[in-house]
Design a protein around this motif. Sequence first.
Motif, PDB file in Angstrom:
ATOM      1  N   CYS A   1      88.359  75.182  -5.964  1.00  0.00           N
ATOM      2  CA  CYS A   1      89.534  74.136  -5.610  1.00  0.00           C
ATOM      3  C   CYS A   1      89.278  73.441  -6.858  1.00  0.00           C
TER       4      CYS A   1
ATOM      5  N   CYS B   1      89.280  70.085  -6.884  1.00  0.00           N
ATOM      6  CA  CYS B   1      88.724  69.515  -6.736  1.00  0.00           C
ATOM      7  C   CYS B   1      86.804  68.833  -6.840  1.00  0.00           C
TER       8      CYS B   1
ATOM      9  N   CYS C   1      88.271  67.516   1.439  1.00  0.00           N
ATOM     10  CA  CYS C   1      89.949  68.227   1.195  1.00  0.00           C
ATOM     11  C   CYS C   1      89.839  68.438   1.753  1.00  0.00           C
TER      12      CYS C   1
ATOM     13  N   PHE D   1      92.291  71.075   0.382  1.00  0.00           N
ATOM     14  CA  PHE D   1      92.562  72.161   0.228  1.00  0.00           C
ATOM     15  C   PHE D   1      91.444  73.481   0.524  1.00  0.00           C
ATOM     16  N   CYS D   2      90.345  72.751   0.442  1.00  0.00           N
ATOM     17  CA  CYS D   2      89.277  73.767   0.379  1.00  0.00           C
ATOM     18  C   CYS D   2      87.862  72.961   1.905  1.00  0.00           C
TER      19      CYS D   2
HETATM   20 ZN    ZN Z   1      89.234  71.364  -2.405  1.00  0.00          ZN
END
Ligand code: ZN
Length: 298
Positions: A240, A242, A273, A275-276
């Motif tokens: 990711c 981030c 986050c 996404f992850c």
């Molecule tokens: Zn992330």
Amino acid sequence: MADQLIKATAAAGGIRAVGVVTTRLTEEARARHRLSAVATAALGRTMTSGLLLVSNMKRSQSRVNIRIRGNGPLGTVFVDAGLDGTVRGYVENPHVEMPLNQQGKLDVGTAVGKDGYLYVVRDVGYGYPYSSTVELVSGEVGDDIAYYLATSEQTPSALVVGVFVNAEGVSAAGGLLLQVMPKAASDDTLVETLESRVSALTGFTPLLRSGKTLPEIFEQLLGDMDLQILPETQLLRFHCRCTHERMLGALKLLGQAELQDMIEKDNGAEATCHFCGQIYTATSDQLGDLIVALQAES
Ligand code: ZN
């Protein structure tokens, strides 16, 4: 076998084949998001599809985003895959459990839902991304991606993706994409041969679990059709983009009053986050710095 992607051609260049092993990155997604088994299968199949779709793009910055929005309890499944071999993604409702289907398999189709849409965005890194939308076919992901390829990209394709997950985690995941190149697309027998061979596969994960490597799987499928396996192996991983800085940038958008409120009530802030699943914390001092920066800008 490490997570990897290899390519091959067959039928004198008339067929392009891509194979991926995604076992470890699917397990990492499962652990990061604490996914249920059926959510692991849905996200793993979608991440595998994303890596297969992005593999035929050219520019190094290229990415493919897949969003599956069905009417099932999982909600949205989102994946972002790059030509650099990185992939990330999430499931809106990650803990949903489902009874097994009539074949005794994880019921991804019901969990995703059969009614809804598949959105695919191809981004080459500049200009407007190219996006297309198709209706879901079954919610099983593989069928839906194959339908997208047939309708939106009009490339005769055969695709298989699979994830094997049990109480110990993910023990096999990956997939194959076979496409008939434009110069051979009018060759109906080639298209039929591909489709029948892929449908004759009993699935992708049983092959991996029996110890077969990607080259061996290609050999089994296309060995009699002038198979040429390309020498490069690309490693794949869950990754990711981030960072703590990006998280602070997102907090800054909340504005001075909200930041002041976080300092007074929570003595800092915590953000996860999407996404992850990475959790970031910001101290009161860091939030105070954001307020100072906002004041300087106003
Ligand atoms: Zn992330």
